[in-house]
Design a protein around this motif. Sequence first.
Motif, PDB file in Angstrom:
ATOM      1  N   PRO A   1       0.835  -1.209   0.000  1.00  0.00           N
ATOM      2  CA  PRO A   1       0.000   0.000   0.000  1.00  0.00           C
ATOM      3  C   PRO A   1       0.862   1.249   0.000  1.00  0.00           C
ATOM      4  O   PRO A   1       1.991   1.252   0.481  1.00  0.00           O
ATOM      5  CB  PRO A   1      -0.811  -0.124   1.302  1.00  0.00           C
TER       6      PRO A   1
ATOM      7  N   VAL B   1       5.081  -0.287   4.319  1.00  0.00           N
ATOM      8  CA  VAL B   1       4.284   0.585   3.459  1.00  0.00           C
ATOM      9  C   VAL B   1       5.210   1.343   2.516  1.00  0.00           C
ATOM     10  O   VAL B   1       6.297   1.771   2.918  1.00  0.00           O
ATOM     11  CB  VAL B   1       3.450   1.566   4.307  1.00  0.00           C
TER      12      VAL B   1
ATOM     13  N   GLY C   1      -8.950   5.751  -3.543  1.00  0.00           N
ATOM     14  CA  GLY C   1      -7.997   6.259  -2.564  1.00  0.00           C
ATOM     15  C   GLY C   1      -7.891   7.765  -2.642  1.00  0.00           C
ATOM     16  O   GLY C   1      -8.905   8.467  -2.521  1.00  0.00           O
TER      17      GLY C   1
ATOM     18  N   ASP D   1      -3.009   5.291  -1.267  1.00  0.00           N
ATOM     19  CA  ASP D   1      -4.130   4.635  -0.599  1.00  0.00           C
ATOM     20  C   ASP D   1      -4.559   5.382   0.654  1.00  0.00           C
ATOM     21  O   ASP D   1      -5.683   5.226   1.132  1.00  0.00           O
ATOM     22  CB  ASP D   1      -3.740   3.201  -0.223  1.00  0.00           C
TER      23      ASP D   1
ATOM     24  N   LEU E   1      -3.145   0.056   7.013  1.00  0.00           N
ATOM     25  CA  LEU E   1      -3.040  -0.257   5.595  1.00  0.00           C
ATOM     26  C   LEU E   1      -2.643  -1.702   5.335  1.00  0.00           C
ATOM     27  O   LEU E   1      -3.008  -2.284   4.310  1.00  0.00           O
ATOM     28  CB  LEU E   1      -2.031   0.684   4.923  1.00  0.00           C
ATOM     29  N   THR E   2      -1.873  -2.292   6.251  1.00  0.00           N
ATOM     30  CA  THR E   2      -1.398  -3.664   6.050  1.00  0.00           C
ATOM     31  C   THR E   2      -2.213  -4.695   6.809  1.00  0.00           C
ATOM     32  O   THR E   2      -1.944  -5.896   6.708  1.00  0.00           O
ATOM     33  CB  THR E   2       0.065  -3.771   6.480  1.00  0.00           C
TER      34      THR E   2
END
Length: 481
Positions: free
Chosen positions: A5, A28, A99, A119, A339-340
């Motif tokens: 991301p 990231v 996004g 994102d 995000l992960t």
Amino acid sequence: MTEPPRLAVIGAGPAGLAAAPAAAAAGVQVVLVDSAPDAGGQFYRQPASGLGARRPQAVHHHWRTWRRLREGLDRQLAAGAVTHLPDHHVWYVERHSGGFTVHALLGPLQEEGVTVDADAVLLATGGYETVLPFSGWTLPGVVTAGGAQAMLKGGLVLPGRTAVVAGTGPLLLPVATGLAAAGARVAALVEATGPSTLLRHSRALSARPAKLAEGAGYAARLLRHRVPVLARHTVVEAHGDQRLEAVTVAALDAGGRIRPGTRRRIACDTLAVGHGMLPHTDLAAALGCRLDGVSVHADDEQRTDVPGVWAAGEATGVGGADLALAEGHIAGRSAAARLTGGRPDARTWAAAARSRAALRAFSAALDAVYATPAHWAEQVTDDTLVCRCEEVPASAVRAAVGELGAGDVRTVKLLTRAGMGWCQGRMCEPAVAALTGCPRTPARTPFARPVPLGVLAGQVPAPPTAPPPLDPPDGKDPHDD
């Protein structure tokens, strides 16, 4: 393999410098977008590379922290986990189903438009100085305290040979000592706060002994350079024909009003004046983020109320570089975790949260100590320009309320044009609000800075080309008739 991301970090000051490596280390892909030619922001501003400074640390403070941050960023840049985009001036962040798209202007002339897709977005946009008008403040030679420091740090130049540093706030100390160490004669440090105010908040301030030691070091340097300190004083007027020649200062009473018979004139060619900082919230407001007063609202993870948007540093409340570093680290870790699909290490998270809480308490104490004099607006004469961009005097601002019935800052703006110029009210809005008694309500403007029409036109898809008209069957053009 799926790509990691992408997180766009806007601003490479203390908060952005802490956030970008923290997020990158957690997997990231980070794009660090900043308007300056090099990372560091105002606090860690470096001399321009072309100057060949042999000892840049001489005009710097917290040099070891800066080197640690720079080395951490360099490691992530070398690993390809962070992309640094300097000289990119962000004017708008677009939110869409896929996004975010960060729109920026490239280079010092800011004529070329570029976009960055991400994102999620982390706003580390910093703050800007509060500017309070007084008679003569538009004279050449009158600069903000931060402006004087930027000239010294970034350009290795003095704004003048004889300076007065005035206003209120902890920034005045490094500015005065920096100018004196660089060879300027600092004729006076004029501070609106008095020792009694410091004593009233001594308990809260003593919770950060390192900060007190730093302040004591500045005081010792002022003494060594024989800089007179005028506590509970303020600048009343700046004098000069073509440029600044002197300033008049006066003592303040306990209520913040000028004490009669205390005015004195000080010869100088530079006045560096500042009254604290305000958060940069333009991008956050345009995204629809909630504002608490003049600051961006953020939760314990530094998340705003807009999904996918984090904020850290001065944008969430002015509190200095140390607090910005703590918030940036938390925001970077939080953004990476969200995000992960993971979560930050609980022990690291708790330590950062404790540090942030202590720094916020210290910042609140400083805000109470270095409050703007309560009655400064009464000293502004009617002929003093309040809005420099549109040349609006204080008399017009006051008349908008007293004679025309304006009840808010926006109406005053419509009636007087105060705030309609190049800075869009960033400089004059605090003064307009104080002069009229209207509450400050940050405007939600679509653009964070002026944008060339050519760049705006490039954001709109071109209409399809119309097919050429068909000739009539007999070959005759009907328009011939």
